[in-house]
Write a protein that holds these residues in place. Sequence first.
Motif, PDB file in Angstrom:
ATOM      1  N   THR A  44       0.811  -1.217   0.000  1.00 33.36           N
ATOM      2  CA  THR A  44       0.000   0.000   0.000  1.00 33.36           C
ATOM      3  C   THR A  44       0.846   1.269   0.000  1.00 33.36           C
ATOM      4  O   THR A  44       0.415   2.298  -0.513  1.00 33.36           O
ATOM      5  N   THR A  85     -13.355   2.772  -4.859  1.00 33.32           N
ATOM      6  CA  THR A  85     -13.335   3.380  -3.528  1.00 33.32           C
ATOM      7  C   THR A  85     -13.227   2.310  -2.438  1.00 33.32           C
ATOM      8  O   THR A  85     -12.466   2.454  -1.474  1.00 33.32           O
ATOM      9  N   LYS A  86     -13.965   1.219  -2.602  1.00 26.24           N
ATOM     10  CA  LYS A  86     -13.897   0.115  -1.631  1.00 26.24           C
ATOM     11  C   LYS A  86     -12.515  -0.521  -1.619  1.00 26.24           C
ATOM     12  O   LYS A  86     -11.979  -0.859  -0.556  1.00 26.24           O
ATOM     13  N   HIS A 115     -10.096   1.741   0.109  1.00 23.67           N
ATOM     14  CA  HIS A 115     -10.394   1.720   1.547  1.00 23.67           C
ATOM     15  C   HIS A 115      -9.842   0.446   2.188  1.00 23.67           C
ATOM     16  O   HIS A 115      -9.279   0.482   3.297  1.00 23.67           O
ATOM     17  N   ASP A 116      -9.996  -0.669   1.507  1.00 27.86           N
ATOM     18  CA  ASP A 116      -9.480  -1.938   2.037  1.00 27.86           C
ATOM     19  C   ASP A 116      -7.963  -1.892   2.192  1.00 27.86           C
ATOM     20  O   ASP A 116      -7.400  -2.557   3.068  1.00 27.86           O
ATOM     21  N   GLY A 123      -6.385   0.669   3.055  1.00 26.69           N
ATOM     22  CA  GLY A 123      -6.060   1.646   4.084  1.00 26.69           C
ATOM     23  C   GLY A 123      -5.562   2.963   3.544  1.00 26.69           C
ATOM     24  O   GLY A 123      -4.909   3.736   4.258  1.00 26.69           O
ATOM     25  N   THR A 143      -6.210   6.784   1.836  1.00 22.94           N
ATOM     26  CA  THR A 143      -7.201   7.857   1.995  1.00 22.94           C
ATOM     27  C   THR A 143      -7.299   8.728   0.753  1.00 22.94           C
ATOM     28  O   THR A 143      -8.011   9.716   0.750  1.00 22.94           O
ATOM     29  N   GLY A 198      -7.670   9.240  -3.660  1.00 20.78           N
ATOM     30  CA  GLY A 198      -8.537   8.753  -4.715  1.00 20.78           C
ATOM     31  C   GLY A 198      -7.864   8.790  -6.064  1.00 20.78           C
ATOM     32  O   GLY A 198      -6.678   9.090  -6.176  1.00 20.78           O
TER      33      GLY A 198
END
Length: 543
Positions: free
Chosen positions: A410, A471-472, A475-476, A478, A480, A482
Amino acid sequence: MASQKGGTLDKNNKYDRQLRLWGDHGQSSLETARVCLINASATGTEILKNLILPGIGSFTILDGNKVQGEDVGNNFFLTADSIGKSRAQVATELLSELNEDVSGDFLEENVDDLLQKNPAFFTSFTTVIATHLSERTLLDLGKVLWTANIPLLVCRCYGFIGYLRVVIKEHTIIESHPDNFHEDLRLDYPFKGLKDYCNSLNLETMDKKTHSHTPWLVILYKYLQIWEEKHGGKMPKNYKEKVALKELIKEGIRKNEHGVPEEEENFDEAIKSVNSSLNATGIPSDIRALFDDPSCLKLNSESKNFWIMVRALKEFTESDGNGFLPLRGSIPDMTADSERYIQLQTVYRDQAELDSIAVAGHVHALLHNIGRKGTISDAEIKTFCRNSAFLTVLRTRSLEEEYGADTANTEELGRHVMMEEEEDASDEGDDTVLYILLRAADRFFAEYTRYPGFFNNSVEADIPKLKTCLTKLIHDWGLTTGVKDDFIQEMCRYGASELHTVSAFMGGVAAQEAIKLITGQFVPINNTFIYNGQRQTSTTIKL
């Protein structure tokens, strides 16, 4: 075209250019390789074409689909009269015409069904190449091949996006063919044979012709001895000292009766070589890391030849090698008469041979100690010693690790997403956002059993749906940040289409990586390659 079966001469003529790249042993590895292609898509057949032409041993196409109109539109290995027929069979027949030395086969079956009833089918291949598989199927296939340590290449083309992922638990490389490297001349730690040869030549008593044709390596050795006598046995270390050594060598150029320096190209070469040839001899940090690798320290009867030789190399450096790797045994071209160039070349080759014999002694002792049946050939040990400074081990992450929310890279992904949000974002490396969009499209597929924009009338309606999936996903992970709406709209506009131009490009890239894995030469990517067909750019990222 002459057949390889006609003899060695025919084979050398047929594969001349590639033999210069990876040699007879590399070609032999290629000719015994068994490649499985999953899905004869435009991308898949382009990859296979580029493996059949250089002469892989055999290939098998696994594809349960029938040829459709869209296949004919973007795949040169399918024809209009093949619509409705087995895509695997038609592609196999046409691809087999490219090289009579390669045997082709096909299996018209669904990959998911085969994974369920006979997963061992996939472990019988040297390399497996998968194109356009769903995320779930890909993970199932990845687990099977990961356990068997069989390379998996995942390739897909999605509109103007090209994607390649190399998945392998461990891949060892002896001949990495580095682009830039320093010659292994050992001028800072000359071995006995080099000392004896150089000391047997006297520059002062040579006639004019012999003086001007003495190899520059000998000249540099001679003047290094003079330098060390004046500086307490120390080599020139910094720029100032190396300039001083160059001036010292200049003084050795003979002058004519008018006091003008003669044109002695060998002395000019010696002066130019000061900076590049006075590198400290030592063991590279990457090789020291291999010495400390558990696979090297904890050998057993199942250990690869590579790790047994690495352990032998470690023992050699700690004993016979006096802290150094085996001598490479090669010297660069230089101005010299043939007789003394060959003599100098022989000096290096002889020492390299002695080092190789010493390493071989450690290898055979290790094989005995671990109860390993069989042996490792002298030719393999010599190749290993010659390339001992460039050994490489590639260990990629599994797909299961990459796709897990807890283990996704990530930090790297987030950095690239943030770059895309900035108006003045740098062009370098930001193609990684395309990977994130591909993952979002896979989530879309898992939810709607089709890709976004697959139907022409669904493009606008699928934009908010894809954005929700994206978006999901973010989010998964972690994150923030876009992704710009422009990218989301483009993904829907692509509709998972496969463009032949992109497929052709990615076919070359994927085949190149497959050949690296099959021959064990050159270093494959680690581990993801992204191609942006719109901007004609690409990036490699470790995920």
